[in-house]
Design a protein around this motif. Structure first.
Motif, short mmCIF file in Angstrom:
data_model
loop_
_atom_site.label_atom_id
_atom_site.label_comp_id
_atom_site.label_asym_id
_atom_site.label_seq_id
_atom_site.Cartn_x
_atom_site.Cartn_y
_atom_site.Cartn_z
N MET A 85 0.83 -1.21 0.06
CA MET A 85 0.01 0.05 -0.07
C MET A 85 0.85 1.17 -0.07
O MET A 85 1.92 1.20 0.47
N ARG A 86 0.54 2.29 -0.79
CA ARG A 86 1.10 3.50 -0.75
C ARG A 86 0.32 4.67 -0.78
O ARG A 86 -1.07 4.63 -0.68
N VAL A 87 0.83 5.70 0.13
CA VAL A 87 0.12 6.95 0.65
C VAL A 87 0.78 7.93 -0.36
O VAL A 87 1.93 8.15 -0.43
N GLY A 88 -0.08 8.81 -0.99
CA GLY A 88 0.45 9.92 -1.53
C GLY A 88 -0.54 11.36 -1.14
O GLY A 88 -1.68 11.06 -0.99
N GLU A 89 0.08 12.43 -1.62
CA GLU A 89 -0.74 13.36 -1.66
C GLU A 89 -1.66 13.52 -2.95
O GLU A 89 -1.05 13.44 -3.90
N ALA A 90 -2.91 14.22 -2.89
CA ALA A 90 -3.72 14.50 -4.21
C ALA A 90 -3.90 15.88 -4.29
O ALA A 90 -3.95 16.57 -3.35
N ASP A 91 -4.09 16.17 -5.63
CA ASP A 91 -4.58 17.70 -5.60
C ASP A 91 -5.81 17.92 -4.86
O ASP A 91 -6.77 17.12 -5.02
N GLN A 92 -5.97 19.30 -4.60
CA GLN A 92 -7.17 19.59 -3.55
C GLN A 92 -8.49 19.74 -4.50
O GLN A 92 -8.11 20.30 -5.85
N VAL A 93 -9.58 19.47 -4.32
CA VAL A 93 -10.83 19.60 -5.22
C VAL A 93 -11.61 20.40 -4.26
O VAL A 93 -11.66 20.25 -3.04
N THR A 94 -12.68 20.65 -4.93
CA THR A 94 -13.95 21.27 -4.08
C THR A 94 -15.12 20.16 -3.87
O THR A 94 -15.94 20.63 -3.44
N GLY A 95 -14.81 18.84 -4.36
CA GLY A 95 -15.91 17.92 -3.89
C GLY A 95 -16.07 17.95 -2.44
O GLY A 95 -15.12 17.79 -1.68
N GLY A 96 -17.29 17.95 -1.83
CA GLY A 96 -17.55 18.00 -0.62
C GLY A 96 -17.18 19.17 0.20
O GLY A 96 -16.68 19.12 1.52
N GLU A 97 -17.24 20.22 -0.55
CA GLU A 97 -16.84 21.48 0.05
C GLU A 97 -17.22 21.88 1.39
O GLU A 97 -16.90 22.34 2.34
N GLU A 98 -18.88 21.52 1.75
CA GLU A 98 -19.48 21.45 2.95
C GLU A 98 -18.79 20.94 3.93
O GLU A 98 -19.08 20.93 5.08
N PHE A 99 -18.04 19.76 3.62
CA PHE A 99 -17.45 18.89 4.60
C PHE A 99 -16.57 19.58 5.58
O PHE A 99 -16.46 19.33 6.74
N SER A 100 -15.96 20.56 5.16
CA SER A 100 -14.90 21.55 5.90
C SER A 100 -15.62 21.94 7.08
O SER A 100 -14.94 22.61 8.16
N GLN A 101 -16.88 22.47 7.02
CA GLN A 101 -17.65 23.10 7.90
C GLN A 101 -17.66 22.09 9.50
O GLN A 101 -17.67 22.74 10.36
N TYR A 102 -17.56 20.74 9.14
CA TYR A 102 -17.61 20.27 10.58
C TYR A 102 -16.26 20.35 11.13
O TYR A 102 -16.09 20.59 12.44
N GLY A 103 -15.05 20.47 10.39
CA GLY A 103 -13.69 20.78 11.16
C GLY A 103 -13.77 22.19 11.71
O GLY A 103 -13.28 22.46 12.77
N ILE A 104 -14.40 23.11 11.01
CA ILE A 104 -14.36 24.45 11.33
C ILE A 104 -15.34 24.53 12.78
O ILE A 104 -14.85 25.33 13.68
N ALA A 105 -16.18 23.69 12.78
CA ALA A 105 -17.12 23.70 14.06
C ALA A 105 -16.54 22.87 15.12
O ALA A 105 -16.96 22.90 16.21
N GLY A 106 -15.31 22.38 14.79
CA GLY A 106 -14.45 21.73 15.97
C GLY A 106 -14.92 20.27 16.00
O GLY A 106 -14.45 19.37 16.96
N VAL A 107 -15.52 19.50 15.07
CA VAL A 107 -15.86 18.13 14.88
C VAL A 107 -14.68 17.48 14.54
O VAL A 107 -14.18 17.82 13.27
N PRO A 108 -13.98 16.47 15.13
CA PRO A 108 -13.15 15.89 14.54
C PRO A 108 -13.56 14.90 13.31
O PRO A 108 -14.51 14.52 13.35
N CYS A 109 -12.68 15.15 12.19
CA CYS A 109 -13.10 14.38 10.93
C CYS A 109 -11.82 14.06 10.38
O CYS A 109 -10.67 14.62 10.43
N ILE A 110 -12.19 13.28 9.40
CA ILE A 110 -10.98 12.75 8.27
C ILE A 110 -11.92 12.63 7.01
O ILE A 110 -12.91 12.04 6.88
N MET A 111 -11.32 13.07 5.88
CA MET A 111 -11.86 12.95 4.56
C MET A 111 -10.45 12.59 3.69
O MET A 111 -9.50 13.14 3.80
N TYR A 112 -10.67 11.51 2.92
CA TYR A 112 -9.60 11.14 1.90
C TYR A 112 -10.25 10.28 0.77
O TYR A 112 -11.41 9.85 0.91
#
Length: 79
Positions: free
Chosen positions: A1-28
């Motif tokens: 298995m390999r891990v790498g960085e990917a280009d940023q995309v705007t898919g799921g842009e509302e997802f960031s609001q959870y982190g901003i609100a202090g909710v622990p989250c992960i998106m990959y």
């Protein structure tokens, strides 16, 4: 298995609001096509998209990787 960085995309842009609100989250994103098949698709100029009619995931590899990485990410967040 390999891990790498990917280009940023705007898919799921509302997802960031959870982190901003202090909710622990992960998106990959996780690759779902074995590297050899992926390369062959690229060489043929085949569309590589979840919405392509000939797309299908490599289930065993995808599920194993997804379970391990999601569990590791979740445990890290809960520390």
């Amino acid at each position: 298995m390999r891990v790498g960085e990917a280009d940023q995309v705007t898919g799921g842009e509302e997802f960031s609001q959870y982190g901003i609100a202090g909710v622990p989250c992960i998106m990959y994103r996780i690759g779902t096509i074995e590297a050899g098949r992926f390369g062959a698709m690229q060489r043929r100029g085949q569309t590589i998209s979840l919405n392509a009619p000939d797309y299908y995931p490599d289930i065993d590899m995808t599920m194993l990787t997804a379970i391990l990485t999601m569990a590791a990410g979740t445990l890290e967040i809960l520390r």
